[in-house]
Design a protein around this motif. Structure first.
Motif, mmCIF file in Angstrom:
data_model
loop_
_atom_site.group_PDB
_atom_site.id
_atom_site.type_symbol
_atom_site.label_atom_id
_atom_site.label_comp_id
_atom_site.label_asym_id
_atom_site.label_seq_id
_atom_site.Cartn_x
_atom_site.Cartn_y
_atom_site.Cartn_z
ATOM 1 N N VAL A 25 0.859 -1.186 0.000
ATOM 2 C CA VAL A 25 0.000 0.000 0.000
ATOM 3 C C VAL A 25 0.898 1.239 0.000
ATOM 4 O O VAL A 25 1.843 1.326 0.790
ATOM 5 N N VAL A 26 0.607 2.176 -0.895
ATOM 6 C CA VAL A 26 1.397 3.390 -1.046
ATOM 7 C C VAL A 26 0.458 4.594 -1.038
ATOM 8 O O VAL A 26 -0.558 4.600 -1.736
ATOM 9 N N SER A 27 0.804 5.616 -0.268
ATOM 10 C CA SER A 27 0.013 6.840 -0.272
ATOM 11 C C SER A 27 0.260 7.602 -1.569
ATOM 12 O O SER A 27 1.401 7.751 -2.008
ATOM 13 N N ILE A 28 -0.811 8.098 -2.181
ATOM 14 C CA ILE A 28 -0.671 8.956 -3.368
ATOM 15 C C ILE A 28 -1.253 10.338 -3.087
ATOM 16 O O ILE A 28 -1.627 11.061 -3.999
ATOM 17 N N GLY A 34 4.772 15.673 4.319
ATOM 18 C CA GLY A 34 4.754 14.223 4.385
ATOM 19 C C GLY A 34 3.486 13.633 4.969
ATOM 20 O O GLY A 34 3.425 12.434 5.216
ATOM 21 N N GLN A 35 2.473 14.452 5.179
ATOM 22 C CA GLN A 35 1.199 13.963 5.717
ATOM 23 C C GLN A 35 0.363 13.345 4.592
ATOM 24 O O GLN A 35 0.410 13.807 3.454
ATOM 25 N N ASP A 36 -0.421 12.316 4.926
ATOM 26 C CA ASP A 36 -1.241 11.629 3.935
ATOM 27 C C ASP A 36 -2.587 12.295 3.674
ATOM 28 O O ASP A 36 -3.238 11.989 2.688
ATOM 29 N N GLY A 38 -0.450 16.643 -7.590
ATOM 30 C CA GLY A 38 0.030 15.559 -6.734
ATOM 31 C C GLY A 38 1.504 15.278 -6.896
ATOM 32 O O GLY A 38 2.111 15.578 -7.921
ATOM 33 N N LYS A 39 2.073 14.684 -5.874
ATOM 34 C CA LYS A 39 3.476 14.281 -5.895
ATOM 35 C C LYS A 39 3.592 12.923 -6.596
ATOM 36 O O LYS A 39 2.818 12.011 -6.322
ATOM 37 N N PRO A 40 4.553 12.784 -7.499
ATOM 38 C CA PRO A 40 4.712 11.509 -8.214
ATOM 39 C C PRO A 40 5.106 10.364 -7.292
ATOM 40 O O PRO A 40 5.849 10.542 -6.328
#
Length: 126
Positions: free
Chosen positions: A2-5, A11-13, A23-25
């Motif tokens: 599982v990866v946060s996108i 660095g917060q989700d 969004g950040k790649p």
């Protein structure tokens, strides 16, 4: 896996937004072809719209392929969040597992005066 996108600059989700957010790649070059993306809308101002778009790229977003688009409308409260899901079977052209492949989730549009709070995750399926 599982990866946060939906990571912010700290660095917060969970992202709080009142305007569009690019969004950040996330590196998807080593991930398999079976996946699921879940977007959780935790709050949205009543009678307002937000437009989210998933994109992938192999050239750091100089060009990109379109992926899932989510367009929540209407009030969402923290006590009753809304979940949107997209699966690899619906978007087979996204370049998971290809060299240099990245994915991002962006909030591309938000009604004037709206506030949205969201989090999103990419999950690979064995």
């Amino acid at each position: 896996m599982v990866v946060s996108i939906s990571r912010d600059n700290e660095g917060q989700d969970v992202i709080n937004a009142t305007s569009p957010v690019t969004g950040k790649p996330v590196d998807i070059s080593s991930l398999g072809p079976n996946w699921e993306i879940a977007l959780h809308i935790l709050f949205l101002t009543g009678d307002q719209r937000a437009l989210f778009h998933v994109q992938d790229s192999t050239d750091e977003f100089g060009s990109w392929y379109p992926g899932p688009t989510f367009n929540p409308y209407g009030e969402v409260k923290t006590a009753a969040p809304r979940k949107f899901v997209a699966r690899s079977s619906d978007f087979p052209s996204l370049r998971f597992g290809q060299p240099g492949a990245q994915l991002r989730l962006s909030l591309v549009a938000l009604d004037e005066g709206a506030h949205v709070r969201y989090t999103a995750f990419l999950r690979t399926i064995d």
